[in-house]
Design an enzyme around this catalytic site. Structure first.
Site, PDB file in Angstrom:
ATOM      1  N   PHE A 123     -40.513  -5.956  11.343  1.00 13.69           N
ATOM      2  CA  PHE A 123     -40.177  -7.075  10.461  1.00 13.69           C
ATOM      3  C   PHE A 123     -41.388  -7.376   9.592  1.00 13.69           C
ATOM      4  O   PHE A 123     -42.520  -7.008   9.953  1.00 13.69           O
ATOM      5  CB  PHE A 123     -39.817  -8.308  11.298  1.00 13.69           C
ATOM      6  CG  PHE A 123     -38.447  -8.873  11.014  1.00 13.69           C
ATOM      7  CD1 PHE A 123     -37.320  -8.084  11.157  1.00 13.69           C
ATOM      8  CD2 PHE A 123     -38.282 -10.201  10.614  1.00 13.69           C
ATOM      9  CE1 PHE A 123     -36.050  -8.612  10.916  1.00 13.69           C
ATOM     10  CE2 PHE A 123     -37.015 -10.735  10.369  1.00 13.69           C
ATOM     11  CZ  PHE A 123     -35.899  -9.940  10.518  1.00 13.69           C
ATOM     12  N   GLN A 236     -40.268 -22.387   2.523  1.00 11.43           N
ATOM     13  CA  GLN A 236     -40.059 -20.947   2.409  1.00 11.43           C
ATOM     14  C   GLN A 236     -38.785 -20.611   1.635  1.00 11.43           C
ATOM     15  O   GLN A 236     -37.701 -21.095   1.954  1.00 11.43           O
ATOM     16  CB  GLN A 236     -39.951 -20.314   3.794  1.00 11.43           C
ATOM     17  CG  GLN A 236     -39.692 -18.820   3.755  1.00 11.43           C
ATOM     18  CD  GLN A 236     -39.940 -18.173   5.102  1.00 11.43           C
ATOM     19  OE1 GLN A 236     -39.115 -18.253   6.008  1.00 11.43           O
ATOM     20  NE2 GLN A 236     -41.095 -17.574   5.256  1.00 11.43           N
ATOM     21  N   HIS A 238     -36.576 -17.603   1.175  1.00 13.27           N
ATOM     22  CA  HIS A 238     -36.327 -16.282   1.749  1.00 13.27           C
ATOM     23  C   HIS A 238     -36.052 -15.333   0.593  1.00 13.27           C
ATOM     24  O   HIS A 238     -35.287 -15.659  -0.307  1.00 13.27           O
ATOM     25  CB  HIS A 238     -35.126 -16.352   2.693  1.00 13.27           C
ATOM     26  CG  HIS A 238     -34.966 -15.152   3.576  1.00 13.27           C
ATOM     27  ND1 HIS A 238     -34.615 -13.921   3.094  1.00 13.27           N
ATOM     28  CD2 HIS A 238     -35.122 -15.009   4.916  1.00 13.27           C
ATOM     29  CE1 HIS A 238     -34.557 -13.063   4.112  1.00 13.27           C
ATOM     30  NE2 HIS A 238     -34.851 -13.703   5.223  1.00 13.27           N
ATOM     31  N   LEU A 252     -27.647 -16.075   3.393  1.00 13.38           N
ATOM     32  CA  LEU A 252     -28.747 -15.218   3.828  1.00 13.38           C
ATOM     33  C   LEU A 252     -28.354 -13.755   3.996  1.00 13.38           C
ATOM     34  O   LEU A 252     -27.300 -13.439   4.522  1.00 13.38           O
ATOM     35  CB  LEU A 252     -29.288 -15.745   5.159  1.00 13.38           C
ATOM     36  CG  LEU A 252     -30.596 -15.105   5.615  1.00 13.38           C
ATOM     37  CD1 LEU A 252     -31.719 -15.470   4.661  1.00 13.38           C
ATOM     38  CD2 LEU A 252     -30.932 -15.550   7.022  1.00 13.38           C
ATOM     39  N   GLU A 255     -33.505 -10.168   6.916  1.00 15.06           N
ATOM     40  CA  GLU A 255     -34.684  -9.331   6.703  1.00 15.06           C
ATOM     41  C   GLU A 255     -34.565  -8.026   7.501  1.00 15.06           C
ATOM     42  O   GLU A 255     -35.253  -7.041   7.213  1.00 15.06           O
ATOM     43  CB  GLU A 255     -35.925 -10.114   7.147  1.00 15.06           C
ATOM     44  CG  GLU A 255     -37.228  -9.415   6.864  1.00 15.06           C
ATOM     45  CD  GLU A 255     -38.429 -10.349   7.029  1.00 15.06           C
ATOM     46  OE1 GLU A 255     -38.286 -11.562   6.792  1.00 15.06           O
ATOM     47  OE2 GLU A 255     -39.502  -9.858   7.391  1.00 15.06           O
ATOM     48  N   ARG A 286     -42.726 -12.859   3.519  1.00 17.04           N
ATOM     49  CA  ARG A 286     -41.607 -13.372   2.731  1.00 17.04           C
ATOM     50  C   ARG A 286     -42.054 -14.016   1.420  1.00 17.04           C
ATOM     51  O   ARG A 286     -41.377 -13.905   0.404  1.00 17.04           O
ATOM     52  CB  ARG A 286     -40.823 -14.392   3.563  1.00 17.04           C
ATOM     53  CG  ARG A 286     -40.034 -13.724   4.656  1.00 17.04           C
ATOM     54  CD  ARG A 286     -39.275 -14.720   5.499  1.00 17.04           C
ATOM     55  NE  ARG A 286     -38.422 -14.025   6.453  1.00 17.04           N
ATOM     56  CZ  ARG A 286     -37.670 -14.640   7.359  1.00 17.04           C
ATOM     57  NH1 ARG A 286     -37.672 -15.955   7.446  1.00 17.04           N
ATOM     58  NH2 ARG A 286     -36.914 -13.950   8.183  1.00 17.04           N
ATOM     59  N   HIS A 351     -34.917 -21.595   2.414  1.00 14.49           N
ATOM     60  CA  HIS A 351     -34.547 -21.152   3.749  1.00 14.49           C
ATOM     61  C   HIS A 351     -35.166 -21.976   4.872  1.00 14.49           C
ATOM     62  O   HIS A 351     -34.527 -22.201   5.899  1.00 14.49           O
ATOM     63  CB  HIS A 351     -34.986 -19.682   3.875  1.00 14.49           C
ATOM     64  CG  HIS A 351     -34.585 -19.020   5.152  1.00 14.49           C
ATOM     65  ND1 HIS A 351     -33.278 -18.951   5.560  1.00 14.49           N
ATOM     66  CD2 HIS A 351     -35.312 -18.393   6.120  1.00 14.49           C
ATOM     67  CE1 HIS A 351     -33.212 -18.295   6.721  1.00 14.49           C
ATOM     68  NE2 HIS A 351     -34.430 -17.967   7.081  1.00 14.49           N
ATOM     69  N   ARG A 386     -44.014 -18.649   6.992  1.00  7.56           N
ATOM     70  CA  ARG A 386     -43.545 -18.215   8.306  1.00  7.56           C
ATOM     71  C   ARG A 386     -43.157 -16.743   8.277  1.00  7.56           C
ATOM     72  O   ARG A 386     -42.500 -16.291   7.347  1.00  7.56           O
ATOM     73  CB  ARG A 386     -42.340 -19.044   8.738  1.00  7.56           C
ATOM     74  CG  ARG A 386     -41.709 -18.562  10.037  1.00  7.56           C
ATOM     75  CD  ARG A 386     -40.629 -19.491  10.529  1.00  7.56           C
ATOM     76  NE  ARG A 386     -39.396 -19.428   9.770  1.00  7.56           N
ATOM     77  CZ  ARG A 386     -38.456 -18.493   9.910  1.00  7.56           C
ATOM     78  NH1 ARG A 386     -38.626 -17.500  10.762  1.00  7.56           N
ATOM     79  NH2 ARG A 386     -37.355 -18.542   9.186  1.00  7.56           N
TER      80      ARG A 386
END
Lengths: 575, 244
Positions: A123, A236, A238, A252, A255, A286, A351, A386
């Site tokens: 990730f 954030q 995304h 969404l 990821e 991100r 997000h 994050r």
């Protein structure tokens, strides 16, 4: 609390919010012998955790043997541009593996390695393959496991019930005032400790992956009760939300698509991440990927509907369907796109908020006695940005810690009383909109707020825009005070929104004020008028929001906690 | 821009009726978007549940043109727009208001089901193949559409004697967990009344997660009940050993 007028419930620990953090907190508080009530706005099992897709980050080293808490700590701190509470980042990295294994013992089933251990995937921003997962529906598996565990252990759940005010006895939080969504009737919760696990604030933006619930309730409740909010500017976006068709904008796209090898391209077919982060490419953090996509679009290289192309179709179709089943169906059914044969169109979507209620790392205690917070509602772990997968582990690690600390505090604290005037004032505030015969719908104000935050306090920010955004918020506040509500108190979304709007305005103002003050670019906070990190000044300061005597927002700076030498060493070691 | 008429049920336990709303249709729009448009512009007090808007939470179940659906994935362009689109609440559950029903029954049934109980002395190693077998049941998003169409609940209102498809799926997800150690067959037979199901597969047809509820969950569970309770050899063994 002798108010006979309202239905009253009493618990040692009251938890607001039934997502992963709230449920994990409730299980731990029950373990400590406390009586526990959980209040949630939706039905049990529908909280945002259910939508988490990619996985839960925990350095179990099942796939990459070199992983451990130190690399996870380093990644989290680097991803957060060192604004993180280092103690939280340390505890999180150290405890996440135990929390995941514990879920497995409660019945969660994760995907496996060939030798039968929990499988971990790559990730963004994680040096090693670290995310335990179940295809792309990790959150569903987690919330079911937690909700069933909580229910079996004896937690009392108050579903479709919205808290509008924390009740205090002197300087202590001792309960909450709420209404049942179904009937509109008021209810008073008396508690020795209250844990806020209400999640985020994304519904204040137009393009968002967040549901109607994400209106900054917990942050606002805490603020109004006198607690501090920290680093609210770090919101954030995304990088990959759906952009087309319009009805699905913002939903969404996990990821995990990039984790499984998805490639981002612009309309000229260029793999543009080569320009922005040649080392990590699509698996950059991100903040970087979101800004890169946004920049491509702004400079005229965007996809047909103003995004970027995300392609996983070079992988075998069966593999894509197995590893990303819900993405496959989501695009097939909502956008007529078969992701096994062609690219998705994606763009940034609001997000997550890294900032939130300022808490103690070990206990989740807020700065007001009797009040705790965990999960997205709390600030600290993620700093300026994050990493994907660190949210699900956050809510397990700090949900447990907050539940434990709240129960222990409840065990040692004496009785309390709340004056009727507090309760009556809370009831009056809720009933006011019904008394107005003229005025606009709360939906109108909400739409304008979303548009303003989207355009003026979005991914790229500047002084002028944010000042305008703050001016707008002043006007919205006035309008919100005058909104009219039609219909009865029975399950009335307009009435619910009239109150949620107030919360969204508080958090929007907190975000815009903090963001305007932070004159640098760091993590998710990007300013076109201050493009560089300013480590000398802003790298050493948190933004802290508190409530003024007149109810307004007060902004001040506070130095970061000094990191101990041993952790500095960990950061200095390269992996 | 094209326009659609939504004929939405408005009312509560004391009664109600349909109200027509005109809604502009945008590309890719789903029925839930149309309902949000109505809330935002015409009827702010229209009650409807929703959360994720991406078919992951199972909140926005309703009956669209008579068919049980998740409204977040029911596209307007799949419906005939030259006539009104009827939107009703789930029929099986008592109405609260408009499109919101009282689904608390499902939470009560769920409480009857014993939790996952791991085998003793396991090393927690599991094979992906074994996991894959159970994953199907664990995809359930609790939209309760299967409960809504099951005639044992919908037509015969056997809400106290019968668990319903959702909870057979849940039991299957627990029973087929590779490391689970408790038997739930007595529960299936007595408390959840699995015998009432006569395999009409209505539940399977409406499942938005494409879980093969009847074939993969209910039938194997029925077989377990038969094996445990009606197999004469097992009956003798039970008599001799005293085990259930």
């Amino acid at each position: 609390m002798a108010n006979e007028k309202y239905e009253t419930h009493e618990h040692d620990v009251l938890i607001i919010g039934a997502g992963g953090a709230g449920l994990r907190a409730s299980i731990e508080a029950l373990n400590q012998g406390a009586s526990v009530g959980v209040v949630c706005k939706s039905l049990l099992g529908k909280a945002h955790t259910v939508m988490a897709e990619g996985g839960v980050a925990a350095a179990m080293a099942n796939v990459d043997a070199a992983d451990g808490w130190k690399p996870h700590f380093r990644d989290t701190m680097r991803g957060g541009k060192f604004m993180n509470n280092w103690r939280m980042a340390q505890l999180h990295a150290q405890e996440a593996p135990d929390r995941v294994l514990e879920l497995e013992k409660w019945g969660a089933l994760f995907d496996r390695t060939p030798d039968g251990k929990i499988l971990q995937r790559a990730f963004g921003g994680h040096t090693y393959k670290r995310l335990a997962h179940v295809g792309d529906r990790t959150g569903l598996e987690m919330i079911r496991t937690l909700q069933d565990r909580g229910v079996q252990q004896g937690v009392d759940v108050y579903m479709e019930c919205t808290v509008t005010k924390l009740l205090k006895d002197g300087d202590r939080v001792v309960g909450a005032f709420a209404y049942w969504r179904e009937t509109g009737r008021f209810v008073v919760f008396k508690a020795k400790a209250v844990v806020i696990c209400t999640g985020g604030i994304g519904k204040a933006w137009r393009v968002t992956s967040n549901s109607w619930e994400y209106t900054g309730d917990g942050q606002s409740l805490a603020f109004e009760a006198g607690a501090e909010l920290k680093d609210m500017e770090f919101v954030q976006f995304h990088p990959t939300g759906m952009v087309w068709p319009p009805g699905v904008q913002g939903i969404l796209v996990t990821e995990a698509v990039r984790g499984e090898g998805g490639i981002l391209r612009n309309k000229q077919g260029e793999r543009f991440m080569e320009k922005y982060d040649p080392k990590r490419m699509e698996l950059s953090t991100r903040d970087v990927v979101a800004r890169s996509i946004y920049t491509e679009v702004r400079e005229g290289r965007g996809s047909e509907h103003g995004g970027a192309y995300l392609d996983i179709s070079h992988k075998p179709a069966d593999y894509v369907k197995k590893k990303l089943p819900s993405m496959y169906h989501q695009f097939k059914e909502l956008a007529d796109v078969d992701i096994t044969t062609g690219p998705m169109e994606v763009g940034p979507t609001c997000h997550y908020v890294m900032g939130g209620i300022n808490v103690d790392a070990e206990t989740g205690a807020a700065t007001v006695k009797g009040l705790y917070a965990a999960g997205e509602a709390a600030a600290g772990l993620h700093g300026g940005n994050r990493l994907g997968g660190n949210s699900l582990s956050d809510l397990l690690v700090f949900g447990r810690r907050a539940g434990m600390a709240a129960a222990q505090y409840a065990n040692g604290v004496g009785g309390s009383s709340v004056g009727n005037d507090q309760i009556e004032a809370a009831a009056r505030e809720m009933l006011e909109p019904f008394e107005r015969t003229s005025g606009e719908s709360p939906y109108d104000v909400h739409r304008d707020l979303q548009e303003s935050m989207q355009n003026l306090v979005g991914i790229f920010r500047n002084q002028e825009d944010m000042t305008k955004g703050l001016d707008n918020i002043e006007q919205f506040k006035e309008r919100a005070k005058k909104v009219r509500v039609d219909g009865s108190r029975m399950f009335n979304p307009g009435w619910h929104l009239a109150h949620d709007l107030k919360n969204m305005l508080i958090v929007s103002e907190a975000v815009a004020l903090s963001a305007r003050e932070r004159k640098e670019s760091r993590g998710a906070h990007a300013r076109v008028d201050f493009e560089k990190l300013d480590d000398a000044m802003w790298g050493k300061q948190h933004n802290i929001i508190t409530r003024n005597a007149d109810g307004g927002l007060n902004l001040a700076q506070r130095p970061l906690m000094e990191m101990p030498e041993e952790l500095k060493q960990v950061l200095a070691e390269d992996q | 821009m094209a326009e659609a008429t939504l004929r939405v049920y408005r009312g509560d336990k004391d009664g109600g009726g349909h109200v027509d709303y005109k809604v502009p249709v945008a590309p890719g729009m789903v029925v839930l978007d149309a309902l949000h448009y109505i809330q935002g512009h015409q009827a702010p007090d229209l009650a409807v549940r929703w959360n994720c808007k991406a078919a992951k939470c199972g909140s926005c179940s309703g009956e669209v043109n008579g068919r049980p659906k998740l409204m977040c994935k029911t596209r307007m362009d799949d419906l005939p727009l030259d006539q009104p689109i009827t939107v009703n609440p789930l029929k099986t559950f008592p109405i609260i208001k408009d499109l919101v029903t009282d689904v608390s029954l499902n939470y009560r049934i769920n409480k009857k089901i014993p939790a996952f109980t791991p085998r003793e002395n396991t090393d927690w190693r599991m094979q992906q193949d074994d996991i894959d077998r159970v994953q199907e049941f664990r995809k359930c998003i609790e939209c309760f559409l299967c409960q809504n169409v099951c005639h044992v609940l919908r037509d015969h209102q056997k809400t106290e004697e019968f668990g319903g498809p959702r909870f057979f799926v849940r039991v299957a997800g627990l029973d087929m967990h590779p490391l689970d150690s408790v038997s739930r067959t007595e529960l299936l037979k007595d408390e959840l009344g699995i015998g009432f199901c006569n395999i009409t597969k209505c539940c399977t047809e409406v499942c938005p997660e494409d879980i093969h509820i009847t074939d993969n969950a209910i039938i194997p569970l029925k077989e377990r009940v038969v094996d445990d309770y009606y197999d004469p050899i097992m009956w003798v063994i039970r008599k001799l050993t005293g085990k259930k």
